[in-house]
Design an enzyme around this catalytic site. Structure first.
Site, PDB file in Angstrom:
ATOM      1  N   HIS A 125      57.975  78.493  60.761  1.00 35.28           N
ATOM      2  CA  HIS A 125      56.803  77.793  60.204  1.00 35.28           C
ATOM      3  C   HIS A 125      56.441  76.628  61.110  1.00 35.28           C
ATOM      4  O   HIS A 125      57.307  75.938  61.643  1.00 35.28           O
ATOM      5  CB  HIS A 125      57.014  77.385  58.744  1.00 35.28           C
ATOM      6  N   ASP A 137      62.099  69.987  61.523  1.00 28.79           N
ATOM      7  CA  ASP A 137      61.568  70.886  60.481  1.00 28.79           C
ATOM      8  C   ASP A 137      60.050  70.959  60.600  1.00 28.79           C
ATOM      9  O   ASP A 137      59.363  70.170  59.985  1.00 28.79           O
ATOM     10  CB  ASP A 137      61.995  70.377  59.112  1.00 28.79           C
ATOM     11  N   GLU A 171      54.323  76.644  54.866  1.00 30.26           N
ATOM     12  CA  GLU A 171      55.673  76.958  54.371  1.00 30.26           C
ATOM     13  C   GLU A 171      56.131  75.884  53.399  1.00 30.26           C
ATOM     14  O   GLU A 171      56.760  76.160  52.379  1.00 30.26           O
ATOM     15  CB  GLU A 171      56.666  77.055  55.546  1.00 30.26           C
ATOM     16  N   GLU A 172      55.787  74.645  53.750  1.00 29.48           N
ATOM     17  CA  GLU A 172      56.273  73.513  52.952  1.00 29.48           C
ATOM     18  C   GLU A 172      55.635  73.473  51.564  1.00 29.48           C
ATOM     19  O   GLU A 172      56.098  72.737  50.698  1.00 29.48           O
ATOM     20  CB  GLU A 172      56.032  72.187  53.706  1.00 29.48           C
ATOM     21  N   ASP A 200      64.134  78.234  61.257  1.00 24.45           N
ATOM     22  CA  ASP A 200      63.621  77.062  60.550  1.00 24.45           C
ATOM     23  C   ASP A 200      64.722  76.009  60.583  1.00 24.45           C
ATOM     24  O   ASP A 200      65.771  76.198  59.972  1.00 24.45           O
ATOM     25  CB  ASP A 200      63.272  77.472  59.108  1.00 24.45           C
ATOM     26  N   HIS A 286      62.458  65.981  55.925  1.00 22.08           N
ATOM     27  CA  HIS A 286      61.213  65.737  55.182  1.00 22.08           C
ATOM     28  C   HIS A 286      60.818  64.269  55.153  1.00 22.08           C
ATOM     29  O   HIS A 286      60.175  63.819  54.204  1.00 22.08           O
ATOM     30  CB  HIS A 286      61.300  66.311  53.774  1.00 22.08           C
TER      31      HIS A 286
HETATM   32  N1  TRP Z   1      61.950  74.319  55.402  1.00 25.34           N
HETATM   33  C1  TRP Z   1      63.072  74.577  54.530  1.00 25.34           C
HETATM   34  C2  TRP Z   1      62.840  73.797  53.258  1.00 25.34           C
HETATM   35  O1  TRP Z   1      62.214  72.771  53.311  1.00 25.34           O
HETATM   36  C3  TRP Z   1      64.348  74.097  55.164  1.00 25.34           C
HETATM   37  C4  TRP Z   1      65.516  74.732  54.575  1.00 25.34           C
HETATM   38  C5  TRP Z   1      66.304  74.279  53.587  1.00 25.34           C
HETATM   39  C6  TRP Z   1      66.043  75.969  54.955  1.00 25.34           C
HETATM   40  N2  TRP Z   1      67.267  75.134  53.343  1.00 25.34           N
HETATM   41  C7  TRP Z   1      67.130  76.189  54.159  1.00 25.34           C
HETATM   42  C8  TRP Z   1      65.668  76.873  55.910  1.00 25.34           C
HETATM   43  C9  TRP Z   1      67.853  77.335  54.287  1.00 25.34           C
HETATM   44  C10 TRP Z   1      66.404  78.010  56.042  1.00 25.34           C
HETATM   45  C11 TRP Z   1      67.496  78.255  55.242  1.00 25.34           C
HETATM   46  O2  TRP Z   1      63.272  74.213  52.199  1.00 25.34           O
HETATM   47 ZN    ZN Z   2      61.306  74.128  57.337  1.00 27.02          ZN
END
Ligand code: TRP
Ligand code: ZN
Ligand code: CA
Length: 438
Positions: A125, A137, A171-172, A200, A286
């Site tokens: 993403h 991220d 994605e967020e 990610d 974040h």
């Molecule tokens: N962008 C994901 C999120 O904000 C980041 C993330 C959290 C993630 N846990 C994860 C990405 C596990 C891959 C696998 O939730």
């Molecule tokens: Zn992410």
């Protein structure tokens, strides 16, 4: 011995062999053919990946500090990635959708070729949250797959499977872009996707090395890569389904991926295993401090190489490097008996920088006594490289490829093959002169 027609035909045939790359001289420089399926992934440059992160950071900084869905920084990120892929020969398309009252974008990039019924996909993403620039991220995954896609192009990689890269929007906001893509894919197209790899957060500042445990083949491909580095991995457990592989998995596509950890705290056992501290894997998750400072270079480097390794291994192709540049003069130049030197010239254009240390010089001289001849390569600035100095006695012809270290010469310009006959009786002519820049 005089110049009979058959001899001339033989010499022409020999030059034709040179032209086809069938180099038979003392030091042939033809590239070895790679066995199909044996192509190894290139090392992905950490510097190049970090440059993409610097560019994404600049985009955020110029657009209110973020690259979030519906904000100018997101579209600017998409445009930035798309321009690089277009220049590298990808077929790109923007897929738009609407969510939270704003247009969102997925960028899809197809590498031409491969089996259209067997698609290997990799995605990341590209959007950030609105509170920060989103460099770990998920600039990290976005930059790693971008640099891998560019490496595919640079290598002239010809995979057996068709390669497709994707940068997801929103994605967020709940995997909106990737869900939209999967939901709008006709089922026939969906069934052609033999694997989806998700990246990610792969450069967390206090990293762990997590591999998704979904498709066993994909998982094993990543695990063996890290085993080869001597880096222990763990199964990803910080929220399966929390990234863009989830919609693919729900649709029955085999998935896998890498992750270096988000807000969860590294245990002391994990600190012993990987180093770092018993704090969050990403203390800036974040938040506004998810900048270019929020990256662990070692993790980003290893994971970027793992991305390329998986894409190469799972698409099983061969590599054909772009062909060298060939400059050739096939005009005949007669060599006066025991007389002045003569030259045949090739004009080299469009080669950046200096000539290589392995400049391939194809010489085709028809002559009845090679011991008469002095043959030099003359660089554009007049520097002389002797190729042949009256060796060989009464043998005839010089049909040979020489390798010259010409790395101190500027490549572009008029290169000459200079030939002088220094003894009476036997005569001949230059039949061809060819330079190959690798
Ligand atoms: N962008 C994901 C999120 O904000 C980041 C993330 C959290 C993630 N846990 C994860 C990405 C596990 C891959 C696998 O939730
Ligand atoms: Zn992410
Ligand atoms: Ca002579």
């Amino acid at each position: 011995m005089n110049l009979s027609v058959p001899r001339r035909v033989t010499a022409v045939a020999a030059l034709a062999a040179l032209a086809l790359g069938g180099l038979t001289g003392t030091s042939a420089t033809a590239r070895p053919a790679e066995a199909a399926g044996a192509a190894a992934a290139p090392d992905i440059s950490l510097t190049a990946v970090k440059q993409h992160l610097t560019d994404l950071q600049s985009i955020a900084t110029a657009n209110g500090g973020n690259r979030a869905h519906g904000r100018a920084g997101y579209k600017a990120s998409i445009d930035f990635v798309k321009a690089k892929l277009d220049a590298a020969g990808y077929t790109t398309s923007l897929q738009t959708f609407t969510t939270s009252g704003a247009t969102g974008y997925n960028l899809i990039a197809d590498w031409p070729g491969g089996d259209p019924n067997q698609v290997l996909m990799a995605g990341s993403h590209l959007d950030s949250v609105s509170s920060g620039p989103g460099i770990n991220d998920n600039g990290s995954g976005s930059a790693a797959i971008l640099e891998t896609a560019l490496a595919v192009s640079r290598a002239g990689y010809q995979p057996s499977k068709h390669l497709r890269f994707a940068w997801w929007g929103a994605e967020e906001l709940g995997l909106v872009g990737s869900k939209y893509y999967v939901n709008n894919l006709p089922s026939t197209e969906r069934s052609k996707i033999k694997g989806y790899l998700n990246f990610d957060m792969i450069g967390s500042p206090n990293p762990g090395y997590f591999v998704y445990d979904d498709d066993p083949t994909i998982e094993q491909t990543f695990k063996s890569y890290f085993a080869g580095l001597g880096v222990p991995t763990e199964i990803e457990t910080e929220g399966d389904g929390r990234s863009d592989h989830a919609p693919f998995k729900s649709a029955g596509v085999p998935v896998g991926g890498l992750f270096t950890g988000a807000s969860r705290v590294k245990t002391s056992a994990q600190v012993s295993k990987w180093g770092g501290t018993a704090t969050a894997f990403d203390r800036c998750y974040h938040s506004s401090c998810d900048t270019t400072s929020n990256i662990n270079d070692t993790a980003l480097d290893r994971n970027s190489d793992a991305v390329a390794h998986a894409i190469w291994t799972l698409s099983a192709g061969s590599t054909t490097p772009p062909p060298g540049k060939v400059f050739e003069n096939t005009a005949d130049v007669s060599i006066p008996d025991n007389g002045a030197a003569v030259t045949s010239t090739v004009n080299v254009t469009g080669v950046t920088g200096n000539a290589p240390s392995n400049l391939s010089v194809g010489v085709d001289i028809v002559h009845t006594y090679k011991g008469d001849l002095v043959v030099d390569l003359v660089a554009p600035d007049g520097s002389v490289y002797n190729l042949h100095n009256r060796a060989g006695g009464s043998a005839d012809n010089i049909v040979q490829t020489f390798t010259v270290n010409a790395s101190s010469e500027v490549a572009n310009g008029a290169w000459k093959l200079r030939v002088q006959d220094r003894a009476t009786y036997d005569t001949g002519y230059v039949n061809g002169f060819k330079l190959t820049f690798p």
